[in-house]
Enzyme design. Structure first.
Site, short mmCIF file in Angstrom:
data_model
loop_
_atom_site.label_atom_id
_atom_site.label_comp_id
_atom_site.label_asym_id
_atom_site.label_seq_id
_atom_site.Cartn_x
_atom_site.Cartn_y
_atom_site.Cartn_z
N HIS A 1 0.62 -1.07 -0.05
CA HIS A 1 -0.17 -0.20 -0.02
C HIS A 1 0.88 1.31 -0.19
CE1 HIS A 1 -3.09 -2.56 2.35
NE2 HIS A 1 -3.68 -2.43 0.93
N LYS B 1 -18.22 -5.86 8.30
CA LYS B 1 -17.06 -6.58 8.27
C LYS B 1 -16.33 -6.58 9.46
CE LYS B 1 -14.95 -5.44 3.57
NZ LYS B 1 -13.80 -4.66 2.80
N ARG C 1 -2.09 -6.00 -8.04
CA ARG C 1 -0.99 -7.15 -7.74
C ARG C 1 -1.01 -7.96 -8.88
NH1 ARG C 1 -3.09 -7.91 -2.20
NH2 ARG C 1 -4.86 -7.98 -3.31
N SER D 1 -2.78 -7.48 2.97
CA SER D 1 -3.31 -7.50 4.45
C SER D 1 -3.80 -8.77 5.14
CB SER D 1 -4.55 -6.49 4.72
OG SER D 1 -3.87 -5.10 4.43
O1 PNS Z 1 -9.53 -2.89 1.58
P1 PNS Z 1 -10.18 -3.05 0.21
O2 PNS Z 1 -11.27 -4.32 0.25
O3 PNS Z 1 -9.63 -3.09 -1.24
O4 PNS Z 1 -11.33 -1.99 0.31
C1 PNS Z 1 -12.42 -2.03 -0.98
C2 PNS Z 1 -13.17 -0.66 -0.62
C3 PNS Z 1 -13.09 -0.02 0.48
C4 PNS Z 1 -12.66 0.52 -1.90
C5 PNS Z 1 -14.53 -1.25 -1.22
O5 PNS Z 1 -15.02 -2.26 -0.40
C6 PNS Z 1 -15.55 -0.05 -1.07
O6 PNS Z 1 -15.70 0.69 -1.94
N1 PNS Z 1 -16.41 -0.10 -0.03
C7 PNS Z 1 -17.61 0.91 0.08
C8 PNS Z 1 -18.66 0.24 -0.18
C9 PNS Z 1 -19.13 0.49 -1.53
O7 PNS Z 1 -18.89 1.59 -2.04
N2 PNS Z 1 -19.39 -0.50 -2.60
C10 PNS Z 1 -19.60 -0.49 -3.89
C11 PNS Z 1 -18.47 -0.24 -4.72
S1 PNS Z 1 -17.83 -1.87 -5.21
#
Ligand code: PNS
Length: 154
Positions: free
Chosen positions: A17, A41, A90, A128
């Site tokens: 990151h 979560k 990745r 992570s």
């Molecule tokens: O740590 P991650 O899993 O890469 O994070 C992903 C994240 C936070 C960007 C994604 O889960 C997110 O946007 N969560 C908020 C909920 C949302 O907007 N969902 C719809 C878009 S896919």
């Protein structure tokens, strides 16, 4: 002013990151590192810990700001008049997830763009989830996480 928003759970932030953050900081005026927290979560680290890790490990990068949100990413972007998301890739597995996320976000907010940076080969294996899997074991954390996270894991 061009702002990029790098959202994630950062549970915890890794060297992968951090490498994306450092490289992206040269591509924009402001980089918002956005901590996501969802009630659905389970996180290994609390929101305060994850936020402190982010702040501490990015404090030397002048144009980085740490923020947090719950709810939809598209709503956060709209509310703050931001239009460009940053994601790290990745490999092919990430690509499929990112494509779905891109299409979903576009459907929610038509003007949202997503910029993807390829992970440096040195950090391509780090996630992570991998760090959490290694947590009970005695490993050389310096290879995976920034010093503030290393201190906590030790
Ligand atoms: O740590 P991650 O899993 O890469 O994070 C992903 C994240 C936070 C960007 C994604 O889960 C997110 O946007 N969560 C908020 C909920 C949302 O907007 N969902 C719809 C878009 S896919």
């Amino acid at each position: 002013m061009k702002t990029l928003v790098y959202a994630g759970s950062f549970d915890p932030i890794t060297l992968g990151h951090l490498n994306i953050i450092e490289r992206a900081s040269h591509l924009c005026d402001e980089l918002v590192v956005l901590l996501s927290s969802s009630k659905n979560k389970n996180y290994q680290f609390t929101i305060e810990q994850r936020q402190n890790f982010l702040k501490e490990s990015t404090e030397s990068i002048k144009n980085v700001r740490v923020d947090s949100f719950g709810g939809l990413l598209a709503d956060y972007m709209q509310k703050n008049s931001y239009t460009c998301l940053l994601r790290g890739l990745r490999g092919p597995k990430d690509w499929y997830l990112e494509e779905t996320m891109f299409i979903t976000n576009k459907a929610l907010s038509g003007n949202l763009e997503t910029l993807c940076l390829l992970a440096s080969p040195k950090y391509r294996h780090i996630s992570s989830s991998l760090v959490k899997e290694l947590t009970p074991h005695l490993v050389d954390w310096k290879k995976f996480v920034p010093p503030c996270v290393e201190k906590c894991l030790k």
